[in-house]
Design a protein around this motif. Structure first.
Motif, PDB file in Angstrom:
ATOM      1  N   CYS A   1       0.946  -1.401   0.186  1.00  0.00           N
ATOM      2  CA  CYS A   1      -0.158   0.086  -0.065  1.00  0.00           C
ATOM      3  C   CYS A   1       0.903   1.358  -0.145  1.00  0.00           C
ATOM      4  O   CYS A   1       0.225   2.267  -0.151  1.00  0.00           O
ATOM      5  CB  CYS A   1      -0.925  -0.209   1.306  1.00  0.00           C
ATOM      6  SG  CYS A   1      -0.286   0.062   2.737  1.00  0.00           S
ATOM      7  N   GLY A   2       2.269   1.123   0.116  1.00  0.00           N
ATOM      8  CA  GLY A   2       2.960   2.400   0.161  1.00  0.00           C
ATOM      9  C   GLY A   2       3.356   3.021   1.344  1.00  0.00           C
ATOM     10  O   GLY A   2       3.957   3.903   1.441  1.00  0.00           O
ATOM     11  N   LEU A   3       2.330   2.773   2.473  1.00  0.00           N
ATOM     12  CA  LEU A   3       2.600   3.308   3.606  1.00  0.00           C
ATOM     13  C   LEU A   3       2.879   2.622   4.898  1.00  0.00           C
ATOM     14  O   LEU A   3       2.774   1.289   4.855  1.00  0.00           O
ATOM     15  CB  LEU A   3       1.025   3.972   4.101  1.00  0.00           C
ATOM     16  CG  LEU A   3       0.314   4.926   3.355  1.00  0.00           C
ATOM     17  CD1 LEU A   3      -1.048   5.269   3.727  1.00  0.00           C
ATOM     18  CD2 LEU A   3       1.213   6.089   2.895  1.00  0.00           C
ATOM     19  N   PRO A   4       3.874   3.114   5.698  1.00  0.00           N
ATOM     20  CA  PRO A   4       4.042   2.270   7.006  1.00  0.00           C
ATOM     21  C   PRO A   4       3.232   2.217   7.835  1.00  0.00           C
ATOM     22  O   PRO A   4       2.224   3.199   7.869  1.00  0.00           O
ATOM     23  CB  PRO A   4       5.338   2.992   7.424  1.00  0.00           C
ATOM     24  CG  PRO A   4       5.140   4.419   7.044  1.00  0.00           C
ATOM     25  CD  PRO A   4       4.543   4.427   5.541  1.00  0.00           C
ATOM     26  N   LEU A   5       3.284   1.467   8.836  1.00  0.00           N
ATOM     27  CA  LEU A   5       2.052   1.414  10.113  1.00  0.00           C
ATOM     28  C   LEU A   5       2.535   2.747  10.744  1.00  0.00           C
ATOM     29  O   LEU A   5       3.658   2.783  11.311  1.00  0.00           O
ATOM     30  CB  LEU A   5       2.334   0.058  10.637  1.00  0.00           C
ATOM     31  CG  LEU A   5       1.302  -0.952  10.599  1.00  0.00           C
ATOM     32  CD1 LEU A   5       1.655  -2.159  11.279  1.00  0.00           C
ATOM     33  CD2 LEU A   5      -0.091  -0.620  10.726  1.00  0.00           C
ATOM     34  N   SER A   6       1.404   3.526  11.088  1.00  0.00           N
ATOM     35  CA  SER A   6       1.748   4.609  12.003  1.00  0.00           C
ATOM     36  C   SER A   6       0.453   5.110  12.367  1.00  0.00           C
ATOM     37  O   SER A   6      -0.484   4.671  12.106  1.00  0.00           O
ATOM     38  CB  SER A   6       2.552   5.840  11.191  1.00  0.00           C
ATOM     39  OG  SER A   6       1.659   6.465  10.333  1.00  0.00           O
ATOM     40  N   THR A   7       0.378   6.101  13.174  1.00  0.00           N
ATOM     41  CA  THR A   7      -0.901   6.684  13.333  1.00  0.00           C
ATOM     42  C   THR A   7      -1.392   7.589  12.542  1.00  0.00           C
ATOM     43  O   THR A   7      -2.682   8.132  12.667  1.00  0.00           O
ATOM     44  CB  THR A   7      -0.941   7.480  14.664  1.00  0.00           C
ATOM     45  OG1 THR A   7       0.192   8.685  14.450  1.00  0.00           O
ATOM     46  CG2 THR A   7      -0.252   6.885  15.923  1.00  0.00           C
TER      47      THR A   7
END
Length: 556
Positions: A168-174
């Motif tokens: 998805c191109g995004l790292p896990l974060s808030t």
């Protein structure tokens, strides 16, 4: 003892008109737009941001002719929480449309000449509502909200967490919408009940607005690809919701209504306004705000980039029709999709948490200035930063560092330090972080940027933009008309309804009056400045113990 000179001279920067610059480097400055004809065509743009809503009416040359803006309530029920009332935002949009339409008519224009409307919006903010009644089930959780930090820590331990960014191109974060929806399902009984009964509707702010502006009875439930790419539910490669991603977050797609993903520019997918002065006018464009700014800056060529200096600072770099998954601390996202059998265009993105908010800190917390625009004058009151480096890590550092245990830190203070030195160091902090992001983008993409287009409040400062050019060593290109985020949504809508028929025409919009800031210090001086910044970043680490990281911190 004289202070070390570590910044550009305070001589007033003299940017070069772009027409002179492109002629000097051999580019063709000829404009292709039929300006007299396009001045009679108009497009509305809903710009729904984090702190305010605007409606701007542009003509076909990309110039605003009427607008209205309303600030709305920022809700912080607990430390680190950031919420918006979904109905207040809908009301703010309707009010802005009506007031701008009045101004438009008062200036002698006919609303019948408004051909379409576009929407641009704060991206990761999550809204949930009852699909049967249309009523919100909770306040919207805004994108800077950090209540999910514990949830994110737990999710990072799950099998498959390491592969999410590749999909998805995004790292896990808030940051993304996904964790906000999971939090709502775990903590709000009304949301969980609606989910269990199959009547939970979810969307980002664009989806919520489209649902309401069309009239709830029409049940328009869509999102564009740029907003969908910020949820972590969409596969960046297929541009569809991905069962693996949904399963990771324990989301059952049969129990929650996810919006249909459509192109950013489309004459049919977004419906039309149901009520008010502009009732019946087609909504034909939709883009997340940072993607919209890239479009508004005509960043249509792979290798082009824009940097928006707002509350935070967001840099998007066009990488073409194939996603580039960053290995250097950046995000991969969809830049735009203009339909018509074209492919989505992707971007690398870097975000700086503190830009304009650093200026507000000096104004509101320290009393350095009375108005934010005076920061440039204060910074220019000294010849250099006096050896001061301000790492504005108010809640850690974002891209490309991702240092959670840093705190805002000023190095190099002496008895000679003045307010002007700290003001200059505050502006320079954003410029240094922008260089770090550009260096990461060069490593990820394999290409060096030739020029950086800029917009947003801090770009009004000639001193800041000259410093930016000096730090990154390439020209900085600033438009005369800086409402580029709203303009991007207008471009998407206007293209959908054939105000502009050829893609090449879009590249000529908002090109008049642009100014170029060229570097005016040596490469050695620039490197010396950045090396000192890098030392300061290394020294600001570790101010929080592991148990303290993120506790009570938020950067809204």
């Amino acid at each position: 003892m004289s202070m070390e000179k570590t910044s550009a001279p305070a001589v007033e920067a003299q940017p070069v008109p772009k027409e002179e610059f492109v002629t000097a480097v051999g580019e063709d400055p000829e404009h292709k737009l039929d300006e007299e004809k396009l001045k009679n065509f108009f497009i509305g743009s809903i710009d729904q941001g984090t702190t305010s809503t605007r409606f701007i009416i542009f003509n076909g040359t990309g110039q605003p002719v009427a607008q209205h803006q309303i600030e709305f309530t920022q809700r912080h029920p607990e430390s680190g929480w950031h919420e918006h009332d979904p109905m207040e935002i809908v009301d703010s949009v309707n009010q802005c449309i009506e007031q701008a339409a009045l101004v438009f008519a008062d200036r002698g224009y006919d609303v019948a000449d408004i051909k379409a409307i576009g929407i641009t919006n704060q991206r990761e903010t999550a809204v949930v509502w009852d699909s049967e009644t249309g009523e919100p089930l909770h306040n919207a959780i805004a994108w800077p909200d950090t209540r999910t930090k514990g949830l994110v820590r737990d999710l990072k331990e799950k099998p498959g967490a390491d592969n999410l960014q590749n999909m998805c191109g995004l790292p896990l974060s808030t940051y993304p919408s996904s964790v906000k929806l999971v939090w709502l399902l775990q903590n709000v009984e009304a949301v969980k009940k609606a989910y269990d009964e199959g009547r939970l509707a979810f969307g980002t702010m664009d989806t919520w607005l489209l649902y309401n502006l069309n009239g709830r009875e029409k049940n328009i439930h869509v999102t564009d690809v740029t907003n969908a790419s910020r949820t972590m539910f969409m596969n960046l490669h297929t541009v569809k919701y991905d069962d693996t991603l949904l399963d990771f977050f324990n989301i059952d797609a049969t129990k929650v209504k996810l919006p249909k993903i459509v192109p950013s520019s489309c004459p049919d997918s977004f419906g039309c306004l149901a009520e008010g002065t502009l009732a019946g006018i087609k909504i034909a464009g939709c883009l997340g705000d940072q993607s919209s700014a890239l479009v508004g800056q005509q960043g249509f060529t792979p290798g082009s980039a824009k940097n928006t200096y707002g509350t935070g600072c967001f840099l998007l770099y066009n990488v073409g029709e194939k996603p580039v998954i960053s290995t250097h601390g950046l995000l991969a996202t969809i830049a735009y999709d203009f339909g018509r059998n074209s492919k989505p265009v992707y971007a690398l993105e870097g975000s700086v948490a503190v830009a304009g908010s650093g200026v507000k800190f000096l104004m509101n917390n320290l009393g350095f200035i009375t108005h934010s625009h005076k920061i440039s004058d204060l910074a220019a009151s000294v010849d250099n930063n006096g050896g001061c480096v301000f790492v504005t890590a108010f809640s850690g550092l974002f891209a490309p560092y991702w240092i959670d245990d840093a705190k805002g830190t000023i190095f190099g203070i002496t008895q000679h330090t003045e307010r002007g030195h700290i003001a200059r160091a505050t502006l320079e902090a954003t410029c240094f972080q922008t260089k770090a992001i550009l260096d990461a983008m060069e490593l990820d993409s394999g290409h060096k940027l030739a020029e950086l287009a800029v917009d947003g409040g801090m770009s009004n400062s000639n001193l800041c933009m000259q410093t930016q050019a000096n730090v990154i060593g390439i020209p900085v290109d600033r438009p005369a008309m800086r409402e580029t985020t709203a303009l991007g949504a207008a471009i998407a809508a206007g293209f959908a309804v054939d105000i502009w028929k050829e893609f090449e025409e879009l590249k000529e919009i908002n090109q008049k009056g642009r100014m170029i800031f060229e570097p005016n210090i040596t490469k050695e001086e620039s490197e010396k400045m950045f090396n000192k910044w890098t030392r300061a970043v290394d020294m600001c680490r570790g101010w929080l113990d592991v148990g303290e990281v993120g506790h009570g911190d938020h950067w809204d």
